[in-house]
Design a protein around this motif. Structure first.
Motif, PDB file in Angstrom:
ATOM      1  N   ILE A  75      79.006  61.341  31.980  1.00 19.99           N
ATOM      2  CA  ILE A  75      78.855  60.680  33.275  1.00 19.99           C
ATOM      3  C   ILE A  75      78.245  61.637  34.280  1.00 19.99           C
ATOM      4  O   ILE A  75      77.322  61.284  35.048  1.00 19.99           O
ATOM      5  CB  ILE A  75      80.219  60.153  33.762  1.00 19.99           C
ATOM      6  CG1 ILE A  75      80.752  59.073  32.795  1.00 19.99           C
ATOM      7  CG2 ILE A  75      80.113  59.593  35.171  1.00 19.99           C
ATOM      8  CD1 ILE A  75      82.137  58.567  33.144  1.00 19.99           C
ATOM      9  N   ILE A  76      78.739  62.877  34.276  1.00 18.77           N
ATOM     10  CA  ILE A  76      78.212  63.865  35.224  1.00 18.77           C
ATOM     11  C   ILE A  76      76.757  64.181  34.904  1.00 18.77           C
ATOM     12  O   ILE A  76      75.904  64.255  35.797  1.00 18.77           O
ATOM     13  CB  ILE A  76      79.088  65.134  35.184  1.00 18.77           C
ATOM     14  CG1 ILE A  76      80.514  64.807  35.671  1.00 18.77           C
ATOM     15  CG2 ILE A  76      78.484  66.235  36.049  1.00 18.77           C
ATOM     16  CD1 ILE A  76      81.482  65.965  35.529  1.00 18.77           C
ATOM     17  N   GLY A  79      75.889  56.796  32.593  1.00 18.74           N
ATOM     18  CA  GLY A  79      76.859  57.679  31.947  1.00 18.74           C
ATOM     19  C   GLY A  79      78.138  56.959  31.594  1.00 18.74           C
ATOM     20  O   GLY A  79      78.722  57.186  30.523  1.00 18.74           O
ATOM     21  N   THR A  80      78.624  56.098  32.516  1.00 17.94           N
ATOM     22  CA  THR A  80      79.838  55.320  32.217  1.00 17.94           C
ATOM     23  C   THR A  80      79.631  54.438  30.999  1.00 17.94           C
ATOM     24  O   THR A  80      80.491  54.337  30.119  1.00 17.94           O
ATOM     25  CB  THR A  80      80.214  54.481  33.443  1.00 17.94           C
ATOM     26  OG1 THR A  80      80.416  55.349  34.571  1.00 17.94           O
ATOM     27  CG2 THR A  80      81.479  53.685  33.179  1.00 17.94           C
ATOM     28  N   PHE A 139      75.240  57.308  37.263  1.00 13.42           N
ATOM     29  CA  PHE A 139      76.682  57.149  37.040  1.00 13.42           C
ATOM     30  C   PHE A 139      76.972  55.947  36.148  1.00 13.42           C
ATOM     31  O   PHE A 139      77.795  56.017  35.234  1.00 13.42           O
ATOM     32  CB  PHE A 139      77.381  56.999  38.389  1.00 13.42           C
ATOM     33  CG  PHE A 139      78.854  56.738  38.286  1.00 13.42           C
ATOM     34  CD1 PHE A 139      79.752  57.770  38.019  1.00 13.42           C
ATOM     35  CD2 PHE A 139      79.358  55.443  38.429  1.00 13.42           C
ATOM     36  CE1 PHE A 139      81.104  57.514  37.905  1.00 13.42           C
ATOM     37  CE2 PHE A 139      80.697  55.191  38.318  1.00 13.42           C
ATOM     38  CZ  PHE A 139      81.590  56.230  38.060  1.00 13.42           C
ATOM     39  N   THR A 156      74.485  61.261  35.905  1.00 13.08           N
ATOM     40  CA  THR A 156      74.373  61.163  37.364  1.00 13.08           C
ATOM     41  C   THR A 156      73.389  62.187  37.892  1.00 13.08           C
ATOM     42  O   THR A 156      72.539  61.892  38.746  1.00 13.08           O
ATOM     43  CB  THR A 156      75.753  61.348  38.006  1.00 13.08           C
ATOM     44  OG1 THR A 156      76.663  60.364  37.509  1.00 13.08           O
ATOM     45  CG2 THR A 156      75.653  61.212  39.519  1.00 13.08           C
ATOM     46  N   ALA A 216      71.687  58.280  41.863  1.00 17.50           N
ATOM     47  CA  ALA A 216      73.042  58.694  41.503  1.00 17.50           C
ATOM     48  C   ALA A 216      73.851  57.521  40.974  1.00 17.50           C
ATOM     49  O   ALA A 216      74.573  57.643  39.977  1.00 17.50           O
ATOM     50  CB  ALA A 216      73.728  59.318  42.725  1.00 17.50           C
ATOM     51  N   ILE A 217      73.738  56.368  41.653  1.00 14.48           N
ATOM     52  CA  ILE A 217      74.477  55.185  41.190  1.00 14.48           C
ATOM     53  C   ILE A 217      74.006  54.763  39.808  1.00 14.48           C
ATOM     54  O   ILE A 217      74.799  54.449  38.915  1.00 14.48           O
ATOM     55  CB  ILE A 217      74.336  54.052  42.207  1.00 14.48           C
ATOM     56  CG1 ILE A 217      75.018  54.445  43.529  1.00 14.48           C
ATOM     57  CG2 ILE A 217      74.924  52.758  41.663  1.00 14.48           C
ATOM     58  CD1 ILE A 217      74.820  53.429  44.636  1.00 14.48           C
TER      59      ILE A 217
END
Length: 554
Positions: A112-113, A524-525, A521, A116, A517-518
């Motif tokens: 996730i990181i 990654g999720t 994220f 992002t 970023a959204i």
């Protein structure tokens, strides 16, 4: 790596101590350990019952079939094993709990990181390299009812609103058609503009998404690029069309929008002119046939007149009828003259017979008037001398001789006039006879011409009908030819384009960074959940294999 657990009678004592079994402590193993323990206890209990109840059955061979080896695993079709694995995996999906999902997310936190950060970096790179877009908007009213220049135009207007909307939609398609855009490319020389010919940094990505563009035709490549930058749409329940165009320069966007509108109006005019030209060409080709048909019909009428000696006056009356009418009038005049001549002759003959030539007024020639004047003068002189000198005066004798000579001269003049009157009577009678003969002959001609005139009228009607069609087509052809030079399309710009103050794309860098970023994220999720689910399904597959192996061996 996952390892199947051993049966309880095969596990070391340290395992029971470590898990709390047999010590009275609560069991706090993982979900996988609990499922394995439950299934192991169930399998062990089933195995013990089967050993007690059917020990002899398993040891005694059956007829026609050898006793199976208890510890030999029977062969099963591969399809049943695959079905069992799929069924176990599907069943395991219903056993997923929120705790498992949180565990997956915790295990995939690094993904996730990473995603992002990648999203933020990609957004920053796009913001730094993306070509700015300055979009201008132009509002037009496309009225489907063209300007009413002529009453009977080539293109008929439909008052129904649905048909009018379809007409507007068709013209909207023309606004972004290839003909219009190609004309704009030639007018603005876009093939020499680096913005439309130079590939961008993201061109490889665009080719992956939208496919390869032609490389051999430069003009076609510019056309496809321009087509991506031009959009047009119609507002709901109206004839208003909005044209949007974007480039990297505000002023260029305005010029490009104005060029598209001009090319659109020229395309509409050219389309209507071409349609009118095709109609005019078709009518012109038809005019030659109609002209030949009219000429042939008129020649038939003229030839029929010559063959039947039919002539008409300016009033449309036949010459034979007019001549017959004139002859009838002349016959009446000749009859009147004959009657008058006979009456005069009879009066003169009666006056001569009664010796009243001196006093009869019917003799009215100049010589007779002179003789009468001389006779009256001499008669007065004789009367005067008789009263003065008596009847035997020598002068009276001489005057009596003159009187006798005058009477003889009057009688001779009367006879001459009588003969002249007789000649007039004979001439009048002869003239009347001739006129009657001519009138009878012309009357028969009139009857013949009337019969021929029936056929003549039929030929004239055919000639007039063909001439009327020819004149209609001729006038229509001239009208349509002139119509080609008139632009009747009713297109108006109600909101001209203005240079935009801000770019329409890309958004501000901060917004792009937040969006990147959204997006990272979320990516990654999603990746963490997919990896966790993949591991969960793998565990279910291994548990199924373990259960099958120990169940068959028991």
């Amino acid at each position: 790596m996952y390892r199947p657990k051993e049966p309880e009678n095969r596990r070391p004592a340290s395992y029971a101590a470590s898990t709390g079994q047999g010590t009275g402590m609560p069991y706090r193993g993982s979900l996988l350990d609990r499922l394995n323990d439950d299934r192991f206890e169930t399998g062990k209990r089933i195995e013990d019952e089967r050993d007690d109840d059917h020990d002899e059955y398993w040891r005694r061979p059956t007829p026609r079939q050898p006793a199976p080896d208890r510890f030999e695993e029977p062969e099963k079709p591969e399809k049943s094993s695959l079905d069992g694995i799929i069924e176990a995996q599907v069943r395991s999906l219903s056993e997923i709990t929120p705790g498992d999902i949180l565990s997956w997310l915790r295990g995939g936190l690094r993904w996730i990181i990473v995603m992002t950060v990648i999203g933020v970096i990609a957004a920053f790179l796009y913001s730094a390299t993306a070509t700015p877009r300055y979009t201008v908007y132009t509002d037009l009213i496309i009225d489907p009812q063209n300007l009413n220049v002529v009453n009977d135009d080539v293109f008929a207007s439909n008052p129904q609103r649905d048909s009018q909307l379809l007409e507007v939609e068709s013209r909207l398609r023309v606004l972004t058609s290839r003909n219009v855009l190609m004309q704009v490319i030639r007018d603005m020389k876009l093939t020499e503009d680096p913005e439309f010919t130079k590939p961008s940094l993201l061109a490889p990505l665009y080719r992956v998404i939208s496919g390869n563009r032609p490389t051999g035709d430069k003009e076609l490549g510019v056309l496809m690029e321009l087509g991506d930058r031009v959009k047009a749409g119609r507002e709901e329940r109206s004839f208003v069309v909005t044209l949007s165009v974007w480039t990297s320069d505000p002023e260029k966007s305005v010029r490009l929008s104005e060029a598209i509108v001009r090319a659109f109006e020229a395309e509409l005019f050219e389309s209507s002119a071409d349609s009118a030209g095709r109609v005019a060409a078709t009518l012109t080709g038809r005019l030659d046939e109609l002209r030949a048909a009219v000429t042939d019909a008129e020649e038939k009428v003229a030839q029929f007149r010559r063959d039947n000696n039919i002539q008409e006056s300016n009033t449309g009356e036949l010459a034979s009828t007019r001549i017959s009418s004139a002859l009838d009038t002349q016959v009446l005049d000749a009859q009147q003259k004959l009657i008058q001549a006979e009456a005069r002759y009879n009066q003169m003959r009666s006056a001569v017979a009664d010796r009243r030539t001196v006093t009869a007024t019917v003799f009215d020639s100049p010589s007779m008037e002179t003789l009468r004047a001389s006779y009256n003068t001499l008669q007065q002189q004789i009367g005067s001398l008789t009263l003065t000198y008596g009847a035997r005066h020598p002068r009276l004798i001489s005057m009596q001789s003159e009187k006798t000579a005058l009477e003889k001269a009057i009688a001779d003049e009367a006879n001459r006039i009588l003969q002249s009157a007789r000649t007039d009577v004979d001439e009048a009678r002869s003239t009347l006879s001739q006129l009657r003969s001519k009138a009878d002959a012309e009357r028969s001609t009139v009857f013949t011409n009337n019969d021929a005139q029936v056929r003549l009228r039929e030929l004239e009607r055919d000639a007039r009908a063909k001439a009327a069609v020819y004149e209609t087509y001729l006038g229509r052809t001239h009208q349509i030819t002139e119509r080609q030079q008139i632009d009747t399309s009713n297109v108006r710009v109600i909101s001209p384009p203005v240079p935009p103050k801000t770019k329409s794309w890309p958004p501000r860098t901060l917004i792009l960074l937040v969006a990147g970023a959204i997006g990272g994220f979320m990516a990654g999720t999603g990746l963490a959940l997919v990896l966790g689910l993949w591991g969960h399904l793998g565990d279910a597959r291994e548990r199924f294999a373990y259960t099958q192996r120990y169940a068959l061996r028991g």
